[in-house]
Motif scaffolding. Structure first.
Motif, short mmCIF file in Angstrom:
data_model
loop_
_atom_site.label_atom_id
_atom_site.label_comp_id
_atom_site.label_asym_id
_atom_site.label_seq_id
_atom_site.Cartn_x
_atom_site.Cartn_y
_atom_site.Cartn_z
N GLU A 28 1.00 -1.17 -0.12
CA GLU A 28 0.08 -0.11 -0.13
C GLU A 28 1.04 1.27 -0.05
OE1 GLU A 28 -2.78 -0.30 3.26
OE2 GLU A 28 -3.58 -2.23 2.74
N SER A 29 2.20 1.20 -0.24
CA SER A 29 2.96 2.20 -0.34
C SER A 29 3.79 2.63 -1.39
CB SER A 29 4.00 2.03 0.87
OG SER A 29 4.95 0.74 0.85
N ALA A 30 3.28 1.84 -2.58
CA ALA A 30 3.84 2.19 -3.86
C ALA A 30 3.52 3.32 -4.49
CB ALA A 30 3.76 0.85 -4.77
N VAL A 31 4.72 4.14 -5.10
CA VAL A 31 4.45 5.27 -5.68
C VAL A 31 4.97 5.05 -7.09
CG1 VAL A 31 5.02 7.72 -5.60
CG2 VAL A 31 4.67 6.62 -3.60
N ARG A 32 4.19 5.44 -8.15
CA ARG A 32 4.82 5.19 -9.54
C ARG A 32 5.13 6.58 -10.25
NH1 ARG A 32 1.06 2.29 -13.79
NH2 ARG A 32 0.09 4.52 -14.42
N SER A 33 6.32 6.52 -10.81
CA SER A 33 6.84 7.52 -11.53
C SER A 33 6.37 7.71 -13.15
CB SER A 33 8.21 7.73 -11.57
OG SER A 33 8.80 6.91 -12.49
N ALA A 34 6.64 8.83 -13.85
CA ALA A 34 6.23 9.02 -15.07
C ALA A 34 6.82 7.93 -15.89
CB ALA A 34 6.34 10.40 -15.42
N SER A 35 8.01 7.68 -15.57
CA SER A 35 8.58 6.65 -16.48
C SER A 35 8.69 5.05 -16.11
CB SER A 35 10.22 7.02 -16.48
OG SER A 35 10.61 6.85 -14.95
N ARG A 36 7.50 5.19 -15.30
CA ARG A 36 7.06 3.54 -14.80
C ARG A 36 8.21 2.94 -13.73
NH1 ARG A 36 4.01 5.91 -17.47
NH2 ARG A 36 2.56 5.02 -18.97
N THR A 37 8.81 3.82 -13.09
CA THR A 37 9.66 3.21 -12.00
C THR A 37 8.80 3.25 -10.87
OG1 THR A 37 10.56 5.39 -11.40
CG2 THR A 37 12.18 4.14 -13.05
N VAL A 38 9.08 2.41 -9.87
CA VAL A 38 8.27 2.68 -8.68
C VAL A 38 9.13 2.48 -7.23
CG1 VAL A 38 8.00 -0.11 -8.52
CG2 VAL A 38 6.21 1.24 -7.54
N ARG A 39 8.67 3.30 -6.39
CA ARG A 39 9.31 3.23 -4.90
C ARG A 39 8.43 2.83 -3.88
NH1 ARG A 39 8.39 7.86 -2.12
NH2 ARG A 39 7.73 9.79 -3.42
N LEU A 40 8.94 2.66 -2.98
CA LEU A 40 8.00 2.41 -1.70
C LEU A 40 8.34 3.50 -0.74
CD1 LEU A 40 9.01 -1.54 -1.04
CD2 LEU A 40 7.01 -0.41 -2.23
N ALA A 41 7.21 4.19 -0.48
CA ALA A 41 7.17 5.41 0.16
C ALA A 41 7.67 5.20 1.69
CB ALA A 41 5.74 6.14 0.15
N THR A 42 8.34 6.09 2.10
CA THR A 42 8.77 6.00 3.32
C THR A 42 7.78 6.12 4.36
OG1 THR A 42 9.46 8.24 3.63
CG2 THR A 42 11.19 6.78 2.70
N GLY A 43 7.90 5.56 5.32
CA GLY A 43 6.90 5.57 6.80
C GLY A 43 5.77 4.78 6.49
N ARG A 44 5.86 3.85 5.58
CA ARG A 44 4.54 2.90 4.99
C ARG A 44 5.20 1.72 4.87
NH1 ARG A 44 0.23 5.06 1.30
NH2 ARG A 44 -0.87 3.98 2.45
N ILE A 45 6.61 1.42 5.35
CA ILE A 45 7.03 -0.07 4.95
C ILE A 45 6.28 -0.98 5.68
CG2 ILE A 45 9.02 -1.36 5.14
CD1 ILE A 45 10.72 1.14 5.00
N SER A 46 5.67 -0.82 6.71
CA SER A 46 5.07 -1.94 7.41
C SER A 46 3.89 -2.49 6.58
CB SER A 46 4.60 -1.48 8.82
OG SER A 46 3.66 -0.47 8.53
#
Length: 634
Positions: free
Chosen positions: A377-395
């Motif tokens: 529930e912490s994924a953030v997708r970029s314009a170029s289709r990379t994805v990162r896991l937002a900090t503070g929501r790792i659990s």
């Protein structure tokens, strides 16, 4: 009769909630159902709460259990209602989301978001429309699915709930264009709204000035004095929302830095390609038959979009080495949007893939991420289709082992017909003006048979010829690197032991389809060659490297010659350069590539920026088209 509730499949319910909630709802004791005159369905649970489902979607449902959002009782009422009416035959429906009116959209998303959507429409955007198995639209920032015909209460987007409801309008308008221009096509890419507006400028003028400086002076003669100019250009492009040129300038800056640092990452051909790309994008939006600006410049791409609860299935991992760093790229299939996202992480040092397999990302080992199913529930997708896991929501991120059941992937990602894949590759927009999307050509290919294995010692390369069920062939080709010492051994072991699917970057080479593998599935487990330790060696036939075709060799040599100009600078070309250009032009003419030869000759006659760009772009495009048989018209 609530046809909306009857039309909700298990997958649709899981998309609107999550699979765990649907499973728990299925274990609930059946509630007593009653229906009001307005269609509201109530479910009374023995000794427990009451859930009510008015028309308009699950989001408007209410339950006295006190849970926030949709609870298991609401889903249990849906399932119970479906069981009660299980004998009702399904209705045939030829509905299209394009049938939705703007008034209906306004009622669904509100006037404010309709205004935002119209601004995007006026700017123009590109969308991929899929009519089956359920209507869906892949937009630059998210995917929209229409789960129930004619009911906007059951529209699902993969963004955080309520954050981008204007996307529903953009998806409906995309369907209208597809219905008008391409009726009946199962899947089609369309340009929606906007106006080419030729002659009004591209907004890339400062970026072109930067490119001109680099080309005139050459990477070999530029110091750090250009860094401030690069930063200013990037700021302007970012402010204008020109995502693809912004990424091109970033890569250009990376090449200049790599040369200053004497890094092996520096390649004159890459530097030259980034320079030419900026010009190609500029020309594409100012010419009389201009291409839609949003498609070429990425102006409708949000920098980042938070995703709602997402299920991502790993397709493997690639390990790269760069100037004392190691880069891991995990490729994640997002079936809800039929796209592949890239999770990237860098570390300092010279560890290889097997050593990096134990490193952690968001508390999860790289090995587990590369071979598992990720629910987050912490994924953030970029314009170029990379994805990162937002900090503070790792659990809120979990991963489970994958058995490589890739046959269930979206048809847009799964290749079962290599001939159809070849046609898809041939139909791609020219690379210099395509959207800069990560993992654009990552696919999963179903393997019917492995026909042969061969090792090319000179290139340290393993080639495997495979077929699909119809007998069409492709070549899996992997090259040894120090960052992935077990790549070839792991690939050979799976090829000889029952390969079911291979994931990788697909492309054209030597007249056929090639696959650069990143993951392998046996049907029981997933193997990631880049993370495997070195084995005992390569126990199969040795093949000669074989010369490339004359057409490819001549085009490649000519492109390298022009890239050399970007390295040295137009003002500092070597004394023998003119003679070498003349030789290259003669070789191109001999092969019938008269237009390309003419462009090279024009550059030799007048070595300025515009003639260089003309020649380099023709060579770059010709190399992309060579294997589809189109290069001789270039």
């Amino acid at each position: 009769m609530r046809t909306d509730l009857l039309g909700l499949t298990t997958d649709a319910l899981a998309a609107l909630t999550n699979r765990g909630l649907v499973k728990r709802a299925g274990k609930e004791a059946a509630p007593d159902l009653r229906t009001d005159a307005d269609g509201t369905v109530h479910g009374d649970f023995a000794g427990g709460p009451t859930a009510s489902l008015p028309s308009g979607g699950l989001d408007v449902a209410r339950c006295t259990c006190g849970a926030a959002g949709v609870c298991r009782h609401v889903v249990a009422v849906v399932l119970a209602y479906q069981r009660r009416h299980a004998d009702r035959p399904p209705e045939a429906d030829a509905w299209s989301p394009g049938d939705v009116t703007d008034d209906e959209l306004t009622l669904r998303i509100g006037a404010r978001l309709m205004t935002a959507a119209r601004r995007s429409f006026e700017a123009g955007y590109t969308a991929r429309v899929r009519r089956a198995p359920a209507p869906q639209v892949e937009l630059p920032t998210a995917t929209v699915r229409f789960l129930i015909p004619g009911d906007l209460g059951f529209v699902h987007t993969d963004t955080v709930a309520g954050s981008r409801d204007d996307l529903i309008a953009l998806a409906v308008w995309a369907f209208r264009v597809a219905d008008e221009l391409h009726p009946g096509m199962r899947e089609v890419r369309v340009d929606v709204g906007g106006s080419p507006a030729p002659g009004t400028g591209s907004g890339l003028e400062r970026a072109l000035e930067l490119a001109g400086t680099v080309l005139r002076e050459g990477a070999a003669h530029l110091g750090e004095g250009l860094d401030a100019t690069i930063a200013d250009v990037q700021h302007d492009l970012d402010a204008a929302g020109s995502r693809w040129p912004l990424l091109a300038v970033g890569d250009l800056a990376g090449q200049l830095t790599a040369y200053r640092d004497r890094s092996a990452h520096y390649r004159p051909e890459l530097l030259a390609s980034h320079l030419a790309e900026l010009h190609a994008r500029h020309r594409a939006v100012i010419r009389p038959d201009a291409t839609l600006r949003s498609s070429v410049l990425g102006t409708t791409e949000a920098a980042e979009t938070p995703l709602r609860r997402a299920r991502l299935e790993s397709l493997g991992c690639r390990i790269r080495g760069l100037a004392g760093r190691r880069i891991a790229e995990v490729y994640l299939a997002h079936s809800a949007s039929a796209t592949v996202l890239v999770l990237r992480r860098e570390w300092d040092g010279d560890d290889d893939g097997p050593a990096l397999a134990g490193r952690r990302i968001a508390g999860i080992t790289l090995s587990a991420l590369a071979t598992g199913n990720l629910v987050t529930e912490s994924a953030v997708r970029s314009a170029s289709r990379t994805v990162r896991l937002a900090t503070g929501r790792i659990s809120k991120t979990t991963v489970s082992a994958s058995r490589g059941a890739w046959a269930d992937l979206s048809p847009s990602l799964l290749v079962t017909d290599l001939a159809a894949l070849g046609r898809e590759l041939d139909a791609l927009t020219l690379r210099p003006i395509r959207p800069r999307v990560e993992a654009e050509l990552v696919r999963v290919v179903a393997v019917s048979q492995v026909l042969s294995l061969a090792y090319v010692p000179g290139d340290q390369r393993l080639d495997a010829l495979i077929t699909d069920q119809a007998g069409n062939t492709a070549t899996i080709t992997a090259t040894h690197t120090t960052t992935a010492p077990g790549r070839l051994d792991a690939l050979a072991a799976v090829l000889e032991g029952g390969l079911r699917h291979v994931s990788g970057v697909v492309g054209r080479s030597a007249g056929g389809i090639v696959i650069d593998p990143i993951g392998l599935s046996t049907g029981e487990r997933v193997v990631v060659p880049d993370l495997e330790p070195a084995g005992a060696g390569v126990p199969f036939a040795i093949a000669g490297s074989g010369p490339s075709g004359p057409l490819t060799a001549v085009l490649t040599d000519a492109r390298a010659l022009l890239a050399e100009a970007a390295h040295h600078g137009l003002a500092r070309l070597p004394p023998t350069y003119d003679d070498r250009l003349a030789t290259a032009a003669r070789r191109l003419t001999t092969l019938g590539l008269h237009r390309i030869a003419g462009a090279v000759t024009a550059f030799a006659t007048e070595p300025v920026e515009q003639t260089w760009v003309d020649a380099y772009l023709r060579l770059e495009v010709a190399l992309d088209l060579t294997f589809s048989g189109a290069a001789r018209t270039s």
